[in-house]
Design a protein around this motif. Structure first.
Motif, PDB file in Angstrom:
ATOM      1  N   UNK A 126      -2.245   2.676  -4.585  1.00 28.83           N
ATOM      2  CA  UNK A 126      -2.232   3.977  -4.515  1.00 28.83           C
ATOM      3  C   UNK A 126      -3.451   4.536  -4.408  1.00 28.83           C
ATOM      4  N   UNK A 127      -3.829   5.395  -3.472  1.00 27.90           N
ATOM      5  CA  UNK A 127      -4.480   6.454  -3.165  1.00 27.90           C
ATOM      6  C   UNK A 127      -4.716   7.009  -1.712  1.00 27.90           C
ATOM      7  N   UNK A 128      -4.438   7.787  -1.805  1.00 22.57           N
ATOM      8  CA  UNK A 128      -4.563   8.790  -0.731  1.00 22.57           C
ATOM      9  C   UNK A 128      -5.426   8.541   0.978  1.00 22.57           C
ATOM     10  N   UNK A 129      -6.349   8.567   0.125  1.00 21.67           N
ATOM     11  CA  UNK A 129      -7.653   8.043   1.225  1.00 21.67           C
ATOM     12  C   UNK A 129      -7.608   6.601   1.733  1.00 21.67           C
ATOM     13  N   UNK A 130      -6.536   5.660   1.266  1.00 19.79           N
ATOM     14  CA  UNK A 130      -6.017   4.896   1.591  1.00 19.79           C
ATOM     15  C   UNK A 130      -5.387   4.846   2.978  1.00 19.79           C
ATOM     16  N   UNK A 152      -6.003   3.316  -8.459  1.00 25.51           N
ATOM     17  CA  UNK A 152      -7.106   1.923  -9.973  1.00 25.51           C
ATOM     18  C   UNK A 152      -8.130   2.579  -9.148  1.00 25.51           C
ATOM     19  N   UNK A 153      -9.067   2.516 -10.399  1.00 16.35           N
ATOM     20  CA  UNK A 153     -10.206   2.608 -10.042  1.00 16.35           C
ATOM     21  C   UNK A 153     -11.250   1.785  -9.109  1.00 16.35           C
ATOM     22  N   UNK A 161       1.098  -1.252  -0.364  1.00 18.10           N
ATOM     23  CA  UNK A 161       0.586   0.137  -0.417  1.00 18.10           C
ATOM     24  C   UNK A 161       0.677   1.222   0.156  1.00 18.10           C
ATOM     25  N   UNK A 162       0.455   1.875  -0.831  1.00 11.82           N
ATOM     26  CA  UNK A 162       1.762   3.737  -0.957  1.00 11.82           C
ATOM     27  C   UNK A 162       0.636   3.905  -0.218  1.00 11.82           C
ATOM     28  N   UNK A 163       0.956   5.397   0.914  1.00 11.36           N
ATOM     29  CA  UNK A 163       0.222   5.826   1.831  1.00 11.36           C
ATOM     30  C   UNK A 163       1.236   7.484   1.633  1.00 11.36           C
ATOM     31  N   UNK A 164      -0.029   8.296   1.711  1.00 12.06           N
ATOM     32  CA  UNK A 164       0.829   9.229   1.814  1.00 12.06           C
ATOM     33  C   UNK A 164      -0.760  10.911   1.868  1.00 12.06           C
ATOM     34  N   UNK A 165      -0.706  11.667   2.802  1.00  7.39           N
ATOM     35  CA  UNK A 165      -1.736  12.804   2.310  1.00  7.39           C
ATOM     36  C   UNK A 165      -1.547  12.842   1.109  1.00  7.39           C
ATOM     37  N   UNK A 167       2.994  14.055  -3.185  1.00  6.20           N
ATOM     38  CA  UNK A 167       3.919  13.060  -4.064  1.00  6.20           C
ATOM     39  C   UNK A 167       3.726  11.618  -4.314  1.00  6.20           C
ATOM     40  N   UNK A 168       2.630  11.117  -3.678  1.00  5.92           N
ATOM     41  CA  UNK A 168       2.458  10.108  -4.369  1.00  5.92           C
ATOM     42  C   UNK A 168       2.155   9.241  -5.088  1.00  5.92           C
ATOM     43  N   UNK A 169       1.341  10.502  -6.038  1.00  2.00           N
ATOM     44  CA  UNK A 169       1.567  10.381  -7.475  1.00  2.00           C
ATOM     45  C   UNK A 169       2.804  10.162  -8.417  1.00  2.00           C
TER      46      UNK A 169
END
Length: 266
Positions: free
Chosen positions: A103-107, A48-49, A7-11, A15-17
């Motif tokens: 990756x989704x910041x909400x995660x 990912x949608x 899981x790629x996390x971050x606000x 820079x998570x994209x």
């Protein structure tokens, strides 16, 4: 087959994209149906949608905005039963991949909930200076007003009028959100120190291949080296401090930053 999940996390705007794009180039499967780029991320969001829709709907059912940027303090984010059923389907689709992630910041809000569902989950967390994040969100808001992105003429006119005040209100909420997102990362680190790496965005980019070696060793996976210069333009990341009055506790922001810096991988 070993099935590693990352899981790629971050606000938001941390820079998570860019990080997800690099990790994708290094061999991490992050999905086939990825969100297209836009004015705020020209190369793509690399989300990912299925994951985005899942978490947006779960947030709305809880009474939050789908962005996960307002009124999120003091809430224990758990998935409802409807979301859990969808998660099982999403995971099953990806079982053919040795190393996959998303990756989704909400995660980041749901980190501990995801860990309950996927016990062997690993996390790559990216953080960025709080002023840079909040200013990036403010620039995005002004760009949307100026260029009529999702605004009709009337709404654009109203938001131009209220921008000076509304901008400060949004900044207050975004500083608060930055705190909540990064405190979630620190909480995960406290509970599962062997299952997370934390990087300050510039350090992650500037020492990318060394960091990949660190990730491979810690998580026992095999991601590849990649030449960052092939996809990264240095001027896409703005470094702008906010010297104005903060209507949110800067002491708290600095305290979280200190903990992140102390916990970060070098």
């Amino acid at each position: 087959m070993v099935n590693n999940k990352i899981l790629i996390a971050g606000m938001h705007r941390s820079g998570t994209s860019l990080s997800a794009n690099l990790l994708r180039e290094s061999g991490l499967f992050i999905g086939d149906d990825l969100m297209n780029g836009g004015f705020d991320n020209k190369n793509g969001h690399f989300e990912d949608y299925e994951f985005v829709n899942l978490q947006e709907k779960d947030l709305r059912r809880k009474g939050f905005e789908s962005t996960g940027l307002k009124n999120i303090e003091n809430f224990n984010f758990e998935f409802d039963n409807q979301s859990k059923a969808l998660i099982k389907e999403i995971i099953k689709k990806r079982e053919t991949h040795d190393v996959w992630g998303w990756k989704d910041p909400r995660s980041t809000l749901y980190l501990l909930a995801w860990k309950k569902i996927i016990p062997d989950l690993k996390v790559i967390a990216i953080y960025r200076d709080y002023d840079e994040v909040v200013n990036s969100l403010d620039r995005r808001y002004w760009y949307k007003i100026k260029n009529k992105v999702n605004y009709d003429s009337f709404r654009r006119f109203i938001h131009k009028l209220i921008y000076p005040v509304n901008s400060q209100y949004l900044k207050y909420n975004h500083y608060k959100a930055w705190s909540v997102y990064n405190e979630s990362i620190l909480k995960f680190k406290e509970l599962y120190p062997q299952d997370i790496v934390i990087y300050n965005l510039p350090i992650f980019i500037n020492n990318y291949n060394a960091n990949i070696d660190n990730i491979n060793e810690k998580f026992r996976i095999k991601l590849n080296h990649f030449n960052v210069d092939k996809i990264f333009e240095s001027d896409t990341i703005k470094h702008k401090k906010d010297n104005g009055i903060k209507f949110f506790s800067e002491k708290r922001l600095k305290n979280i930053t200190g903990k992140l810096n102390h916990s970060a991988d070098k």
